[in-house]
Design a protein around this motif. Structure first.
Motif, PDB file in Angstrom:
ATOM      1  N   PRO A   1       0.628  27.067 -69.026  1.00 40.31           N
ATOM      2  CA  PRO A   1       0.831  26.959 -67.577  1.00 40.31           C
ATOM      3  C   PRO A   1      -0.301  26.254 -66.849  1.00 40.31           C
ATOM      4  O   PRO A   1      -0.197  26.010 -65.660  1.00 40.31           O
ATOM      5  CB  PRO A   1       0.926  28.427 -67.140  1.00 40.31           C
ATOM      6  N   VAL A   2      -1.403  25.926 -67.534  1.00 39.17           N
ATOM      7  CA  VAL A   2      -2.511  25.273 -66.846  1.00 39.17           C
ATOM      8  C   VAL A   2      -3.297  24.437 -67.843  1.00 39.17           C
ATOM      9  O   VAL A   2      -3.453  24.798 -69.010  1.00 39.17           O
ATOM     10  CB  VAL A   2      -3.443  26.322 -66.178  1.00 39.17           C
ATOM     11  N   LYS A   3      -3.769  23.281 -67.358  1.00 40.97           N
ATOM     12  CA  LYS A   3      -4.664  22.449 -68.168  1.00 40.97           C
ATOM     13  C   LYS A   3      -6.063  23.039 -68.086  1.00 40.97           C
ATOM     14  O   LYS A   3      -6.592  23.270 -66.998  1.00 40.97           O
ATOM     15  CB  LYS A   3      -4.654  21.016 -67.651  1.00 40.97           C
ATOM     16  N   LEU A   4      -6.661  23.287 -69.243  1.00 40.53           N
ATOM     17  CA  LEU A   4      -7.936  23.989 -69.278  1.00 40.53           C
ATOM     18  C   LEU A   4      -9.112  23.018 -69.260  1.00 40.53           C
ATOM     19  O   LEU A   4      -9.090  21.997 -69.956  1.00 40.53           O
ATOM     20  CB  LEU A   4      -8.032  24.846 -70.537  1.00 40.53           C
ATOM     21  N   PRO A   5     -10.143  23.321 -68.498  1.00 40.13           N
ATOM     22  CA  PRO A   5     -11.390  22.563 -68.629  1.00 40.13           C
ATOM     23  C   PRO A   5     -12.106  22.974 -69.909  1.00 40.13           C
ATOM     24  O   PRO A   5     -11.745  23.967 -70.541  1.00 40.13           O
ATOM     25  CB  PRO A   5     -12.187  23.007 -67.392  1.00 40.13           C
ATOM     26  N   HIS A   6     -13.099  22.199 -70.292  1.00 35.50           N
ATOM     27  CA  HIS A   6     -13.894  22.602 -71.453  1.00 35.50           C
ATOM     28  C   HIS A   6     -14.621  23.901 -71.136  1.00 35.50           C
ATOM     29  O   HIS A   6     -15.197  24.069 -70.065  1.00 35.50           O
ATOM     30  CB  HIS A   6     -14.911  21.510 -71.796  1.00 35.50           C
ATOM     31  N   GLY A   7     -14.552  24.856 -72.063  1.00 33.99           N
ATOM     32  CA  GLY A   7     -15.221  26.124 -71.831  1.00 33.99           C
ATOM     33  C   GLY A   7     -15.246  26.964 -73.089  1.00 33.99           C
ATOM     34  O   GLY A   7     -14.735  26.552 -74.148  1.00 33.99           O
TER      35      GLY A   7
END
Length: 248
Positions: A200-206
């Motif tokens: 449901p969401v594009k994730l940032p690097h983490g």
């Protein structure tokens, strides 16, 4: 105002096990609250999809290992259901109750790539949970992944870090298929590379630590990815650093 059913009634209705009186109670509430009905219909469809996917795997019924994952998913689903019905009540009441509900929703928000973490925990063993594909050749696993994830990145070659391919397992999510690729070093330490749909969401690097494992995650234009490793293993430090540099 029609009060929402309790959690036991909701669970029984979701699984098709409610008696006639309970079913009528739940359905009457959903008819009176269309927003909640839409959410519940989606969750019921997701649960059915997952049951169908797992029913195709005989080990899911014969072996106890996946039970804790199903139990966690059931608990999360019950929390979501209760939150949906509480939302309808809070909106009708308004004011302070609505803000309190908003805070509680934030508190139970799912963690990034939690499905990757749980998949890794199920397959972090050598004998009890079989793979869909058992392969030691990188090209073979790459071909298998590309059948399900046309625009996805191929699984990485981790031999320079001491990890050789073990195999792959196809997983089910509400948004579509996901896959876990497992690697193992000579000491028996396993790491998992995970790919799933972007929604449901594009994730940032983490990255985040979840009990005894570490999940590093990132996204491209098509999929979310994660590398899951044991949190307290010094043998994966070099691999983690390389992933952080390559995906930042």
């Amino acid at each position: 105002m029609t009060l929402p059913p309790n959690e036991n009634d909701l669970h029984a209705w979701m699984d098709g096990e409610a008696d006639e009186a309970t079913a009528e109670k739940v359905e009457r509430y959903l008819q009176a609250n269309p927003e909640a009905a839409v959410q519940v219909a989606g969750w019921r469809a997701d649960a059915q999809q997952l049951r169908q996917a797992m029913s195709r795997q005989a080990w899911a019924f014969d072996r106890p290992n996946p039970q804790h994952l199903r139990r966690r998913m059931r608990q999360q689903r019950l929390r979501q259901l209760s939150m949906a019905f509480m939302l309808v009540v809070a909106v009708s009441i308004g004011g302070l109750a609505g803000w309190q509900l908003k805070d509680s929703q934030v508190a139970v928000a799912p963690q990034p790539m939690e499905d990757a973490v749980q998949a890794y925990k199920i397959f972090d063993n050598q004998t009890q949970t079989p793979m869909d594909v058992v392969a030691s050749q990188h090209a073979e696993l790459t071909s298998w992944v590309s059948r399900y994830f046309i625009n996805g990145n191929p699984p990485p070659n981790l031999e320079q870090f001491g990890f050789r391919l073990v195999g792959a397992r196809l997983m089910a999510t509400a948004q579509g298929p996901a896959a876990l690729i497992m690697y193992q070093d000579p000491q028996g330490t396993r790491v998992g590379w995970y790919i799933r749909p972007l929604e449901p969401v594009k994730l940032p690097h983490g990255q985040r630590q979840a009990e005894d494992v570490m999940a590093q995650y990132w996204s491209d234009q098509h999929y979310n990815y994660a590398l899951v490793t044991p949190a307290n293993s010094s043998g994966v430090n070099g691999l983690r650093k390389a992933v952080s540099l390559a995906t930042s």
